[in-house]
Design a protein around this motif. Structure first.
Motif, PDB file in Angstrom:
ATOM      1  N   GLY A  59     -12.165  14.296  -7.762  1.00  0.00           N
ATOM      2  CA  GLY A  59     -12.252  13.369  -6.650  1.00  0.00           C
ATOM      3  C   GLY A  59     -10.932  12.778  -6.198  1.00  0.00           C
ATOM      4  O   GLY A  59     -10.883  12.035  -5.211  1.00  0.00           O
ATOM      5  N   TYR A  60      -9.824  13.090  -6.897  1.00  0.00           N
ATOM      6  CA  TYR A  60      -8.541  12.476  -6.569  1.00  0.00           C
ATOM      7  C   TYR A  60      -8.093  12.742  -5.134  1.00  0.00           C
ATOM      8  O   TYR A  60      -7.406  11.922  -4.528  1.00  0.00           O
ATOM      9  N   ASP A  61      -8.465  13.905  -4.586  1.00  0.00           N
ATOM     10  CA  ASP A  61      -7.988  14.245  -3.243  1.00  0.00           C
ATOM     11  C   ASP A  61      -8.596  13.351  -2.167  1.00  0.00           C
ATOM     12  O   ASP A  61      -8.187  13.396  -1.005  1.00  0.00           O
ATOM     13  N   ALA A  62      -9.570  12.514  -2.530  1.00  0.00           N
ATOM     14  CA  ALA A  62     -10.171  11.583  -1.567  1.00  0.00           C
ATOM     15  C   ALA A  62      -9.407  10.260  -1.504  1.00  0.00           C
ATOM     16  O   ALA A  62      -9.687   9.426  -0.648  1.00  0.00           O
ATOM     17  N   PHE A  63      -8.435  10.081  -2.395  1.00  0.00           N
ATOM     18  CA  PHE A  63      -7.743   8.803  -2.501  1.00  0.00           C
ATOM     19  C   PHE A  63      -6.552   8.724  -1.542  1.00  0.00           C
ATOM     20  O   PHE A  63      -5.844   9.694  -1.324  1.00  0.00           O
ATOM     21  N   ASN A  64      -6.342   7.523  -0.992  1.00  0.00           N
ATOM     22  CA  ASN A  64      -5.146   7.191  -0.231  1.00  0.00           C
ATOM     23  C   ASN A  64      -4.549   5.911  -0.801  1.00  0.00           C
ATOM     24  O   ASN A  64      -5.279   4.976  -1.147  1.00  0.00           O
ATOM     25  N   TYR A  65      -3.233   5.880  -0.910  1.00  0.00           N
ATOM     26  CA  TYR A  65      -2.536   4.731  -1.460  1.00  0.00           C
ATOM     27  C   TYR A  65      -1.585   4.162  -0.416  1.00  0.00           C
ATOM     28  O   TYR A  65      -1.092   4.887   0.450  1.00  0.00           O
ATOM     29  N   THR A  66      -1.309   2.868  -0.535  1.00  0.00           N
ATOM     30  CA  THR A  66      -0.376   2.206   0.373  1.00  0.00           C
ATOM     31  C   THR A  66       0.785   1.610  -0.411  1.00  0.00           C
ATOM     32  O   THR A  66       0.584   0.978  -1.455  1.00  0.00           O
ATOM     33  N   LEU A  67       1.984   1.811   0.109  1.00  0.00           N
ATOM     34  CA  LEU A  67       3.183   1.144  -0.392  1.00  0.00           C
ATOM     35  C   LEU A  67       3.764   0.319   0.746  1.00  0.00           C
ATOM     36  O   LEU A  67       4.066   0.856   1.812  1.00  0.00           O
ATOM     37  N   LEU A  68       3.888  -0.987   0.536  1.00  0.00           N
ATOM     38  CA  LEU A  68       4.588  -1.861   1.468  1.00  0.00           C
ATOM     39  C   LEU A  68       5.913  -2.254   0.831  1.00  0.00           C
ATOM     40  O   LEU A  68       5.963  -2.557  -0.362  1.00  0.00           O
ATOM     41  N   PHE A  69       6.978  -2.268   1.627  1.00  0.00           N
ATOM     42  CA  PHE A  69       8.253  -2.711   1.077  1.00  0.00           C
ATOM     43  C   PHE A  69       9.150  -3.285   2.163  1.00  0.00           C
ATOM     44  O   PHE A  69       9.031  -2.969   3.345  1.00  0.00           O
ATOM     45  N   ASN A  70      10.041  -4.174   1.740  1.00  0.00           N
ATOM     46  CA  ASN A  70      11.196  -4.565   2.539  1.00  0.00           C
ATOM     47  C   ASN A  70      12.424  -4.204   1.712  1.00  0.00           C
ATOM     48  O   ASN A  70      12.336  -3.323   0.848  1.00  0.00           O
ATOM     49  N   ASN A  71      13.545  -4.832   1.922  1.00  0.00           N
ATOM     50  CA  ASN A  71      14.740  -4.366   1.222  1.00  0.00           C
ATOM     51  C   ASN A  71      14.845  -4.846  -0.227  1.00  0.00           C
ATOM     52  O   ASN A  71      15.741  -4.423  -0.954  1.00  0.00           O
ATOM     53  N   TYR A  72      13.921  -5.732  -0.670  1.00  0.00           N
ATOM     54  CA  TYR A  72      13.992  -6.195  -2.058  1.00  0.00           C
ATOM     55  C   TYR A  72      12.643  -6.327  -2.749  1.00  0.00           C
ATOM     56  O   TYR A  72      12.578  -6.643  -3.947  1.00  0.00           O
ATOM     57  N   GLU A  73      11.540  -6.039  -2.051  1.00  0.00           N
ATOM     58  CA  GLU A  73      10.211  -6.329  -2.571  1.00  0.00           C
ATOM     59  C   GLU A  73       9.253  -5.194  -2.214  1.00  0.00           C
ATOM     60  O   GLU A  73       9.354  -4.595  -1.137  1.00  0.00           O
ATOM     61  N   SER A  74       8.289  -4.875  -3.119  1.00  0.00           N
ATOM     62  CA  SER A  74       7.331  -3.806  -2.827  1.00  0.00           C
ATOM     63  C   SER A  74       5.979  -4.108  -3.470  1.00  0.00           C
ATOM     64  O   SER A  74       5.888  -4.847  -4.459  1.00  0.00           O
ATOM     65  N   LEU A  75       4.930  -3.503  -2.896  1.00  0.00           N
ATOM     66  CA  LEU A  75       3.569  -3.617  -3.419  1.00  0.00           C
ATOM     67  C   LEU A  75       2.860  -2.289  -3.183  1.00  0.00           C
ATOM     68  O   LEU A  75       2.881  -1.755  -2.077  1.00  0.00           O
ATOM     69  N   PHE A  76       2.219  -1.758  -4.244  1.00  0.00           N
ATOM     70  CA  PHE A  76       1.551  -0.451  -4.184  1.00  0.00           C
ATOM     71  C   PHE A  76       0.128  -0.596  -4.704  1.00  0.00           C
ATOM     72  O   PHE A  76      -0.108  -1.225  -5.733  1.00  0.00           O
ATOM     73  N   TRP A  77      -0.854   0.011  -3.966  1.00  0.00           N
ATOM     74  CA  TRP A  77      -2.245  -0.074  -4.402  1.00  0.00           C
ATOM     75  C   TRP A  77      -3.059   1.090  -3.820  1.00  0.00           C
ATOM     76  O   TRP A  77      -2.636   1.773  -2.882  1.00  0.00           O
ATOM     77  N   LEU A  78      -4.253   1.273  -4.410  1.00  0.00           N
ATOM     78  CA  LEU A  78      -5.215   2.272  -3.942  1.00  0.00           C
ATOM     79  C   LEU A  78      -6.063   1.666  -2.833  1.00  0.00           C
ATOM     80  O   LEU A  78      -6.631   0.576  -2.999  1.00  0.00           O
ATOM     81  N   ASN A  79      -6.159   2.347  -1.695  1.00  0.00           N
ATOM     82  CA  ASN A  79      -6.968   1.847  -0.590  1.00  0.00           C
ATOM     83  C   ASN A  79      -8.455   1.962  -0.922  1.00  0.00           C
ATOM     84  O   ASN A  79      -8.896   2.940  -1.540  1.00  0.00           O
TER      85      ASN A  79
END
Length: 241
Positions: A59-79
């Motif tokens: 089922g992994y191919d159904a997953f989408n992830y998001t990475l938000l970042f600026n020049n010093y900070e980031s956040l990554f999660w599964l949609n």
């Protein structure tokens, strides 16, 4: 191959420049490729066991992830996705995989030296892991390829030490990063390279970028939910069982 420092520095001269609070959004997908299993895994598992692993992770191919970042900070999660209920004929593998990852998030703040991870632990509930920023030894090669419009360089992780929670007994880890987007971020907690990671392979599993959106109207929020604990304390508590 040895690090091509001169070439990377030249590329950095033309890198995308980000304002301090400008947020960029990258979408990743993930795929399993068991044709490229390392010897470490083929020695550990039989062909039938590998087939079982492949089927259980279909089922992994159904997953989408998001990475938000600026020049010093980031956040990554599964949609979030609709997986249905197993009792209603849903995809059992997909339900299991999604429930295993849906609460995982990764936050980094380079300016304040903060590195946090949300993790759902059996018996402990949602944890907020406080991690130490690690000195990661990447072997940056001169091998290149295009991912979208970006020229990317391959880097291999030296797993002789425990980094990112992996050790020398872990699957092979390699990434493709682009100095044309000069931020040290990527999927999960990977980073510490002179460019954004657009593809990351951990053993047979690969995260790959499918889109990049600049100047999005979104906010990067520091993780606050979960029981605070250090990675070392969590490992010590699990070692008792």
């Amino acid at each position: 191959m040895k690090k091509n420092i001169c070439g990377l520095l030249l590329l950095l001269c033309f890198s995308t420049v980000f304002a301090q609070n400008t947020v960029t959004e990258v979408t990743y997908k993930t795929v399993l490729n068991f044709a490229n299993l390392s010897e470490k895994m083929t020695d550990k598992y039989s062909k039938s066991e590998i087939n079982t692993i492949v089927n259980s992770r279909s089922g992994y191919d159904a997953f989408n992830y998001t990475l938000l970042f600026n020049n010093y900070e980031s956040l990554f999660w599964l949609n979030p996705i609709e997986v249905g209920m197993e009792s209603e004929g849903g995809n059992n593998n997909l339900v299991t995989l999604y429930n295993r990852e849906k609460d995982s998030k990764f936050y980094k703040n380079l300016k304040d030296k903060i590195w946090l991870e949300n993790f759902m632990s059996s018996g402990d509930g949602l944890l907020l892991l406080t991690l130490k920023e690690e000195k990661v030894e990447w072997d940056i090669t001169t091998e290149t390829k295009k991912i979208g419009k970006q020229t990317c360089y391959k880097a291999n992780l030296n797993t002789g030490k425990k980094v990112y929670g992996y050790s020398d007994m872990s699957p092979d880890i390699s990434v493709w990063f682009t100095p044309e987007i000069a931020v040290p971020f990527g999927p999960k907690s990977f980073g510490n390279l002179p460019g954004l990671i657009l593809e990351a392979s951990i053993g047979p599993r690969t995260y790959y970028a499918t889109s990049i959106k600049y100047n999005v109207d979104k906010t990067i929020n520091k993780l606050t939910e979960g029981k605070p604990i250090t990675r070392e304390a969590y490992r010590a508590s699990r070692a008792k069982f």
